[in-house]
Write an enzyme that holds these catalytic residues in place. Structure first.
Site, PDB file in Angstrom:
ATOM      1  N   SER A  99      33.321  53.827  66.693  1.00 29.39           N
ATOM      2  CA  SER A  99      34.514  53.230  67.549  1.00 29.39           C
ATOM      3  C   SER A  99      35.559  53.083  66.463  1.00 29.39           C
ATOM      4  O   SER A  99      35.504  53.324  65.061  1.00 29.39           O
ATOM      5  CB  SER A  99      34.323  52.150  68.133  1.00 29.39           C
ATOM      6  OG  SER A  99      34.192  50.790  67.071  1.00 29.39           O
ATOM      7  N   SER A 146      42.278  46.649  53.633  1.00 32.38           N
ATOM      8  CA  SER A 146      43.430  46.073  54.429  1.00 32.38           C
ATOM      9  C   SER A 146      44.710  45.621  53.705  1.00 32.38           C
ATOM     10  O   SER A 146      44.490  44.932  52.888  1.00 32.38           O
ATOM     11  CB  SER A 146      43.007  45.080  55.576  1.00 32.38           C
ATOM     12  OG  SER A 146      43.872  44.317  56.192  1.00 32.38           O
ATOM     13  N   TYR A 159      37.830  37.514  55.262  1.00 29.20           N
ATOM     14  CA  TYR A 159      38.017  38.865  55.293  1.00 29.20           C
ATOM     15  C   TYR A 159      39.160  39.290  54.712  1.00 29.20           C
ATOM     16  O   TYR A 159      38.697  40.383  53.645  1.00 29.20           O
ATOM     17  CB  TYR A 159      38.672  39.181  56.952  1.00 29.20           C
ATOM     18  CG  TYR A 159      39.057  40.739  57.374  1.00 29.20           C
ATOM     19  CD1 TYR A 159      37.820  41.531  57.409  1.00 29.20           C
ATOM     20  CD2 TYR A 159      40.369  41.055  57.149  1.00 29.20           C
ATOM     21  CE1 TYR A 159      38.252  42.903  57.797  1.00 29.20           C
ATOM     22  CE2 TYR A 159      40.318  42.532  57.438  1.00 29.20           C
ATOM     23  CZ  TYR A 159      39.374  43.196  57.675  1.00 29.20           C
ATOM     24  OH  TYR A 159      39.698  44.650  58.026  1.00 29.20           O
ATOM     25  N   LYS A 172      38.529  42.306  51.332  1.00 28.09           N
ATOM     26  CA  LYS A 172      39.404  43.461  51.194  1.00 28.09           C
ATOM     27  C   LYS A 172      40.062  43.363  49.796  1.00 28.09           C
ATOM     28  O   LYS A 172      40.095  44.576  49.133  1.00 28.09           O
ATOM     29  CB  LYS A 172      40.538  43.493  52.259  1.00 28.09           C
ATOM     30  CG  LYS A 172      39.921  43.729  53.802  1.00 28.09           C
ATOM     31  CD  LYS A 172      39.155  44.946  53.885  1.00 28.09           C
ATOM     32  CE  LYS A 172      38.225  44.899  55.076  1.00 28.09           C
ATOM     33  NZ  LYS A 172      37.477  46.159  55.139  1.00 28.09           N
ATOM     34  N   THR A 181      42.350  48.906  67.543  1.00 28.18           N
ATOM     35  CA  THR A 181      41.000  49.075  67.735  1.00 28.18           C
ATOM     36  C   THR A 181      40.241  47.931  68.285  1.00 28.18           C
ATOM     37  O   THR A 181      40.628  46.869  68.696  1.00 28.18           O
ATOM     38  CB  THR A 181      40.454  49.378  66.298  1.00 28.18           C
ATOM     39  OG1 THR A 181      40.760  48.059  65.571  1.00 28.18           O
ATOM     40  CG2 THR A 181      41.231  50.364  65.367  1.00 28.18           C
TER      41      THR A 181
END
Length: 318
Positions: A50, A175, A201, A205, A234
């Site tokens: 995806s 990111s 997160y 990154k 997304t």
């Protein structure tokens, strides 16, 4: 300082990371960069059923590449494969079921894959943002396990196979959120203070960008790069950041816009002529730190990150 970083980053994001930011940047793109025949070249893409991973797989499949989809969910992976084959008319699409948060599974996949397949390009795209603290069965914090340790094991385990290939490349989907973080090498699994999934997160990154720079300096035969896809609409963003998605959905990039620089880094001759180890946004190498943000780590801390990961990876090696 964190308030300064966040404020500067958000203003930057509104200008550059949105759909309009992509459209502005795309005026400078050379469309011929992606006019390539990928027949015979093998691409391993994690998190490919995806979002940006699937959009990347589609672009590679339609150019004739051999596509290996590394996914956690068998049903969704099979659906993605059927869709890719139908749209690209390329039968060379293969599914591998691997949970990237399981260090042992990642090791097992990498070792078995290397024995029976060639690899020219590895695209580390799989990622997660788990907002409540959660440990894997192996006792590793879930975000770190997936985004950092899984990426580290897969990349290092496939480096020998990549070195056998012509024009080998490794692209890691990072990111722009990492710009608000200085790596906390003494708290890699977010054990100190109140747990914040978004910050965990962003730390992961930042770790990926540092690893990319280190790998580039250690393995000259392979072209390494990391990149920021911008703010794309997304399923992962919808699920992990529902408030952000609700506020920004009309400004978000499409999945194919988010995947554009991944594809460019993976297939174009222009990209491989860039120095190895850089961080890209919209086909341009960009700084890995905001001005005056004091987010740089010492060389000793960067070396310590890699040492800790090597020790952890070895612990879970079958």
């Amino acid at each position: 300082m964190s308030f300064y970083r966040n404020a500067v980053w958000f203003v930057k994001g509104l200008q550059e990371y949105t759909k309009s930011g992509y459209e502005e940047a795309a005026k400078q793109f050379n469309t011929g960069d992606l006019d390539v025949n990928l027949s015979g070249r093998s691409f391993v893409i994690t998190g490919a059923n995806s979002g940006i991973g699937k959009a990347t797989a589609h672009e590679i499949a339609k150019r004739g590449g051999i596509v290996h989809l590394v996914c956690r969910n068998k049903e969704r992976a099979q659906e993605a494969k059927e869709e890719l084959v139908e749209h690209s008319k390329n039968q060379n699409v293969h599914v591998h079921i691997v949970d990237m948060s399981s260090a042992r599974q990642v090791w097992e996949f990498a070792e078995s894959f290397s024995k029976s397949n060639s690899i020219h390009v590895l695209i580390n795209n799989a990622g997660c943002m788990v907002n409540q603290k959660e440990l894997t069965e192996e006792g590793v914090e879930k975000n770190f396990a997936t985004n950092t340790l899984g990426t580290f094991i897969l990349t290092t385990a496939l480096i020998p196979a990549l070195k056998q290939a012509q024009d080998p490349r490794v692209i890691t989907v990072s990111s722009g959120g990492m710009l608000v973080q200085k790596m906390k090498v003494d708290d890699l699994q977010s054990e100190k203070g109140t747990f914040d999934g978004t910050m965990a997160y962003a730390q992961n990154k930042r770790q990926q960008v540092i690893l990319t720079e280190r790998w580039a300096s250690q393995h000259k035969e392979i072209h390494f790069s990391s990149m920021h896809p911008g703010w794309a609409d997304t399923p992962a963003v919808q699920l992990s950041m529902p408030d952000f998605h609700a506020k920004m959905k009309n400004k978000l990039r499409t999945e194919s816009m988010g995947a554009d620089t991944v594809v460019w880094l993976a297939v174009s001759a222009v990209a491989s002529n860039q120095p190895s180890g850089l961080f890209f946004q919209d086909r341009m190498a960009v700084p890995t730190h905001l001005p005056l943000a004091l987010s740089r780590s010492s060389p000793a801390d960067e070396e310590k990150l890699q040492a800790i990961l090597e020790q952890l990876a070895h612990k879970f090696k079958p």
